[in-house]
Design an enzyme around this catalytic site. Structure first.
Site, PDB file in Angstrom:
ATOM      1  N   ASP A 292      19.398  13.206  18.622  1.00  0.00           N
ATOM      2  CA  ASP A 292      19.857  14.014  17.488  1.00  0.00           C
ATOM      3  C   ASP A 292      21.370  14.023  17.310  1.00  0.00           C
ATOM      4  O   ASP A 292      21.862  14.229  16.203  1.00  0.00           O
ATOM      5  CB  ASP A 292      19.370  15.458  17.640  1.00  0.00           C
TER       6      ASP A 292
ATOM      7  N   ARG B 281      17.552   6.258  23.267  1.00  0.00           N
ATOM      8  CA  ARG B 281      17.717   6.084  21.821  1.00  0.00           C
ATOM      9  C   ARG B 281      19.151   6.379  21.380  1.00  0.00           C
ATOM     10  O   ARG B 281      19.578   5.962  20.303  1.00  0.00           O
ATOM     11  CB  ARG B 281      16.757   7.020  21.073  1.00  0.00           C
TER      12      ARG B 281
ATOM     13  N   LYS C  30       0.841  -1.203   0.000  1.00  0.00           N
ATOM     14  CA  LYS C  30       0.000   0.000   0.000  1.00  0.00           C
ATOM     15  C   LYS C  30       0.879   1.257   0.000  1.00  0.00           C
ATOM     16  O   LYS C  30       0.659   2.183  -0.785  1.00  0.00           O
ATOM     17  CB  LYS C  30      -0.898  -0.015   1.244  1.00  0.00           C
TER      18      LYS C  30
ATOM     19  N   HIS D 220      14.278  21.628  18.977  1.00  0.00           N
ATOM     20  CA  HIS D 220      13.537  20.362  18.784  1.00  0.00           C
ATOM     21  C   HIS D 220      14.240  19.617  17.640  1.00  0.00           C
ATOM     22  O   HIS D 220      15.428  19.336  17.712  1.00  0.00           O
ATOM     23  CB  HIS D 220      12.071  20.718  18.517  1.00  0.00           C
TER      24      HIS D 220
ATOM     25  N   ARG E 167       8.354  10.835  12.112  1.00  0.00           N
ATOM     26  CA  ARG E 167       7.460  11.279  13.176  1.00  0.00           C
ATOM     27  C   ARG E 167       6.022  11.440  12.689  1.00  0.00           C
ATOM     28  O   ARG E 167       5.088  11.470  13.498  1.00  0.00           O
ATOM     29  CB  ARG E 167       7.990  12.582  13.788  1.00  0.00           C
TER      30      ARG E 167
ATOM     31  N   LYS F 100      24.571  26.921  24.073  1.00  0.00           N
ATOM     32  CA  LYS F 100      24.124  25.524  24.162  1.00  0.00           C
ATOM     33  C   LYS F 100      24.793  24.680  23.089  1.00  0.00           C
ATOM     34  O   LYS F 100      25.170  25.185  22.023  1.00  0.00           O
ATOM     35  CB  LYS F 100      22.613  25.454  23.966  1.00  0.00           C
TER      36      LYS F 100
ATOM     37  N   HIS G 262      17.741  17.122  27.519  1.00  0.00           N
ATOM     38  CA  HIS G 262      16.359  16.748  27.223  1.00  0.00           C
ATOM     39  C   HIS G 262      15.429  17.282  28.293  1.00  0.00           C
ATOM     40  O   HIS G 262      15.818  17.366  29.460  1.00  0.00           O
ATOM     41  CB  HIS G 262      16.219  15.215  27.136  1.00  0.00           C
TER      42      HIS G 262
ATOM     43  N   MET H 272      23.938  21.812  20.621  1.00  0.00           N
ATOM     44  CA  MET H 272      22.731  21.169  20.111  1.00  0.00           C
ATOM     45  C   MET H 272      22.937  19.663  20.002  1.00  0.00           C
ATOM     46  O   MET H 272      24.020  19.189  19.657  1.00  0.00           O
ATOM     47  CB  MET H 272      22.355  21.767  18.748  1.00  0.00           C
ATOM     48  N   GLY H 273      21.863  18.932  20.318  1.00  0.00           N
ATOM     49  CA  GLY H 273      21.967  17.472  20.319  1.00  0.00           C
ATOM     50  C   GLY H 273      22.243  16.930  21.718  1.00  0.00           C
ATOM     51  O   GLY H 273      22.452  15.722  21.887  1.00  0.00           O
ATOM     52  N   PHE H 274      22.250  17.829  22.705  1.00  0.00           N
ATOM     53  CA  PHE H 274      22.466  17.412  24.102  1.00  0.00           C
ATOM     54  C   PHE H 274      21.330  17.905  24.985  1.00  0.00           C
ATOM     55  O   PHE H 274      20.785  18.986  24.768  1.00  0.00           O
ATOM     56  CB  PHE H 274      23.795  17.962  24.626  1.00  0.00           C
TER      57      PHE H 274
HETATM   58  N1  COA Z   1      24.071  22.594  26.051  1.00  0.00           N
HETATM   59  C1  COA Z   1      24.505  23.325  27.100  1.00  0.00           C
HETATM   60  N2  COA Z   1      23.775  23.526  28.193  1.00  0.00           N
HETATM   61  C2  COA Z   1      22.570  22.949  28.256  1.00  0.00           C
HETATM   62  C3  COA Z   1      22.066  22.154  27.216  1.00  0.00           C
HETATM   63  C4  COA Z   1      22.855  21.991  26.080  1.00  0.00           C
HETATM   64  N3  COA Z   1      22.431  21.273  25.042  1.00  0.00           N
HETATM   65  N4  COA Z   1      20.837  21.707  27.540  1.00  0.00           N
HETATM   66  C5  COA Z   1      20.564  22.212  28.745  1.00  0.00           C
HETATM   67  N5  COA Z   1      21.623  22.959  29.173  1.00  0.00           N
HETATM   68  C6  COA Z   1      21.711  23.691  30.442  1.00  0.00           C
HETATM   69  C7  COA Z   1      21.013  25.033  30.270  1.00  0.00           C
HETATM   70  O1  COA Z   1      21.897  26.031  29.833  1.00  0.00           O
HETATM   71  C8  COA Z   1      20.510  25.273  31.674  1.00  0.00           C
HETATM   72  O2  COA Z   1      21.571  25.717  32.458  1.00  0.00           O
HETATM   73  P1  COA Z   1      21.339  26.836  33.577  1.00  0.00           P
HETATM   74  O3  COA Z   1      20.388  26.210  34.550  1.00  0.00           O
HETATM   75  O4  COA Z   1      22.714  27.060  34.125  1.00  0.00           O
HETATM   76  O5  COA Z   1      20.775  28.024  32.876  1.00  0.00           O
HETATM   77  C9  COA Z   1      20.112  23.887  32.149  1.00  0.00           C
HETATM   78  O6  COA Z   1      20.954  22.987  31.418  1.00  0.00           O
HETATM   79  C10 COA Z   1      18.662  23.552  31.905  1.00  0.00           C
HETATM   80  O7  COA Z   1      18.412  23.723  30.513  1.00  0.00           O
HETATM   81  P2  COA Z   1      17.039  24.245  29.911  1.00  0.00           P
HETATM   82  O8  COA Z   1      17.248  24.657  28.502  1.00  0.00           O
HETATM   83  O9  COA Z   1      16.407  25.264  30.818  1.00  0.00           O
HETATM   84  O10 COA Z   1      16.191  22.905  30.021  1.00  0.00           O
HETATM   85  P3  COA Z   1      14.888  22.562  29.212  1.00  0.00           P
HETATM   86  O11 COA Z   1      14.290  21.400  29.860  1.00  0.00           O
HETATM   87  O12 COA Z   1      14.048  23.769  28.998  1.00  0.00           O
HETATM   88  O13 COA Z   1      15.488  22.232  27.765  1.00  0.00           O
HETATM   89  C11 COA Z   1      16.237  21.261  25.827  1.00  0.00           C
HETATM   90  C12 COA Z   1      15.543  21.015  27.165  1.00  0.00           C
HETATM   91  C13 COA Z   1      16.198  19.984  25.022  1.00  0.00           C
HETATM   92  C14 COA Z   1      15.495  22.363  25.041  1.00  0.00           C
HETATM   93  C15 COA Z   1      17.696  21.690  26.091  1.00  0.00           C
HETATM   94  O14 COA Z   1      18.400  20.649  26.726  1.00  0.00           O
HETATM   95  C16 COA Z   1      18.372  22.124  24.829  1.00  0.00           C
HETATM   96  O15 COA Z   1      18.228  23.282  24.408  1.00  0.00           O
HETATM   97  N6  COA Z   1      19.137  21.207  24.164  1.00  0.00           N
HETATM   98  C17 COA Z   1      19.753  21.522  22.917  1.00  0.00           C
HETATM   99  C18 COA Z   1      18.761  21.378  21.778  1.00  0.00           C
HETATM  100  C19 COA Z   1      18.459  19.939  21.474  1.00  0.00           C
HETATM  101  O16 COA Z   1      19.320  19.099  21.389  1.00  0.00           O
HETATM  102  N7  COA Z   1      17.174  19.689  21.249  1.00  0.00           N
HETATM  103  C20 COA Z   1      16.695  18.380  20.934  1.00  0.00           C
HETATM  104  C21 COA Z   1      15.941  17.815  22.098  1.00  0.00           C
HETATM  105  S1  COA Z   1      15.526  16.114  21.830  1.00  0.00           S
END
Ligand code: COA
Length: 378
Positions: free
Chosen positions: A314, A272, A74, A224, A339, A257, A263, A259-261
């Site tokens: 990521d 994952r 399909k 995201h 997704r 920040k 959650h 990126m890729g770190f």
């Molecule tokens: N690199 C560096 N520091 C990070 C970080 C990262 N990827 N992710 C979180 N932190 C730190 C923040 O700077 C913050 O520090 P502080 O308390 O000294 O200010 C703390 O960790 C909390 O982060 P916050 O962004 O407030 O947490 P959240 O729950 O709102 O955010 C994400 C979650 C995923 C948005 C965040 O980890 C992030 O921006 N990651 C990078 C983007 C990413 O990989 N997104 C895909 C998600 S699957």
């Protein structure tokens, strides 16, 4: 009273707020792995295929052999696109971001194959699972070469079809399987931002395509889905792990920040990440850019040693996709191709809830003022 009773909870970014029920997946629940409808992500990534997972999410159960065979056929039958959609894609510039192309393609398809009065939404879900890859790669080649590629392929899986269309060559078994596993890993993740966006749109009794377009819009951002592209932009700057470590420390100094770190829900690790990391390691062996893997590993180590922050899906997806020959700007669109199965399951579930999602806000604006006619304003 004329107003909703004041029982307000405020949480920045809705962190920690339970915004509804779901029977589709669990994320970060005590004692539970990430699972899709009860099946652990480890088992699914090891033993199943993306088509089985899409079926599981959209139809609610794992298919048996004959159901899977029918489903695969399909999806293959749904790969071709209406002429009007191809013509629309041909208007989009080569410099457009492929996420914008997919969002546009979904909107156009929603005009051509309108969801009538909420018929069987699963028909539309299958349509997008079948043809999102076609949209993406058709536009990609046309916008660069002016060539209208054939959408016919011997490949029977979504993963193999995408790789075949992209390169024009039969993918290796390893590349095909890595892509398949990646699509499994990306398929569903509870109330993440894009799924929630799709559920918000659905809760207004809007149509399927509007909900998916909303999901794509939310997924595009680097906090995201866009994080996999940003992770690639970081790692490809380095050829050695030492270089990567030096720059990472400079990033810390600048308080940026990585990126890729990190959650929102997971605290110590993303279940994952190790699965896709193993694929990145496996594929690095045969690549000219094998060094991207040790570069990534060093970034992971320094992030953990210095910040106690772990890689999410990521991060290693970036190098794994690169090793599969996928251009960086296609990383987040691949996330969409996968997704869409999870979004579709949530759209179906949200329709069963039938309650408008409409939170409140705390007002931080000015106090009431008297209105000044325009000629009296300074
Ligand atoms: N690199 C560096 N520091 C990070 C970080 C990262 N990827 N992710 C979180 N932190 C730190 C923040 O700077 C913050 O520090 P502080 O308390 O000294 O200010 C703390 O960790 C909390 O982060 P916050 O962004 O407030 O947490 P959240 O729950 O709102 O955010 C994400 C979650 C995923 C948005 C965040 O980890 C992030 O921006 N990651 C990078 C983007 C990413 O990989 N997104 C895909 C998600 S699957």
């Amino acid at each position: 009273m004329g107003q909703v009773e004041n029982r307000m909870i405020k949480a920045a970014g809705l962190a920690g707020v339970v915004a509804g029920d779901t029977a589709i997946s669990t994320v970060g629940k005590e004692g539970l792995d990430l699972n899709y409808r009860g099946y652990s992500i480890g088992d699914l990534a090891e033993h199943s295929t993306f088509e089985e997972v899409a079926y599981l999410l959209i139809y609610g159960k794992l298919p048996n052999l004959s159901e899977l065979d029918i489903y695969r056929r399909k999806l293959v039958g749904l790969r071709d696109m209406p002429r009007e959609l191809k013509v629309s894609l041909e208007q989009l510039p080569s410099g457009a971001h492929p996420m914008d192309v997919l969002r546009t393609g979904v909107s156009v398809l929603g005009c051509l194959e309108v969801e009538m009065e909420f018929g069987d939404v699963r028909e539309h879900a299958d349509r997008l699972v079948g043809c999102l890859g076609s949209m993406l790669v058709y536009w990609y080649h046309f916008s660069r070469t002016g060539k209208r590629i054939s959408l016919v392929s011997e490949e029977t899986t979504v993963a193999g079809y995408f790789l075949d269309l992209l390169s024009g060559e039969t993918p290796t078994d390893k590349h095909r399987r890595c892509m398949d596993v990646s699509l499994i890993l990306y398929a569903e993740h509870e109330f993440n931002a894009s799924t929630f966006a799709a559920r918000v749109v659905t809760s207004t009794m809007s149509d399927y395509y509007s909900a998916i377009a909303g999901g794509i819009g939310a997924l595009r951002g680097p906090l995201h889905g866009g994080a996999n592209e940003k992770a690639m932009e970081l790692i490809e700057q380095f050829t050695t792990a030492d270089e990567a470590e030096r720059e990472l420390r400079a990033i810390f100094e600048r308080k940026e920040k990585v990126m890729g770190f990190g959650h929102r829900v997971y605290r110590d690790s993303d279940p994952r990440s190790d699965i896709i990391k193993a694929w990145s390691r496996e594929l690095s062996g045969g690549s000219e850019k094998a060094y991207l893997y040790p570069v990534s590993e060093r970034i992971e180590k320094v992030m953990w040693d210095e910040k106690r922050i772990f890689p999410n899906l990521d991060f290693y997806s970036a190098s794994a996709y690169h090793y599969c020959g996928v251009p960086t700007e296609m990383f987040t669109p691949l996330f969409v191709m996968s997704r869409v199965a999870g979004w579709s399951a949530h759209i179906i579930e949200e329709r069963g809830v039938g309650k408008l999602i409409r939170p409140s806000a705390e007002y931080t604006g000015p106090q009431p003022k008297s209105y000044q006619p325009i000629e009296k304003r300074s």
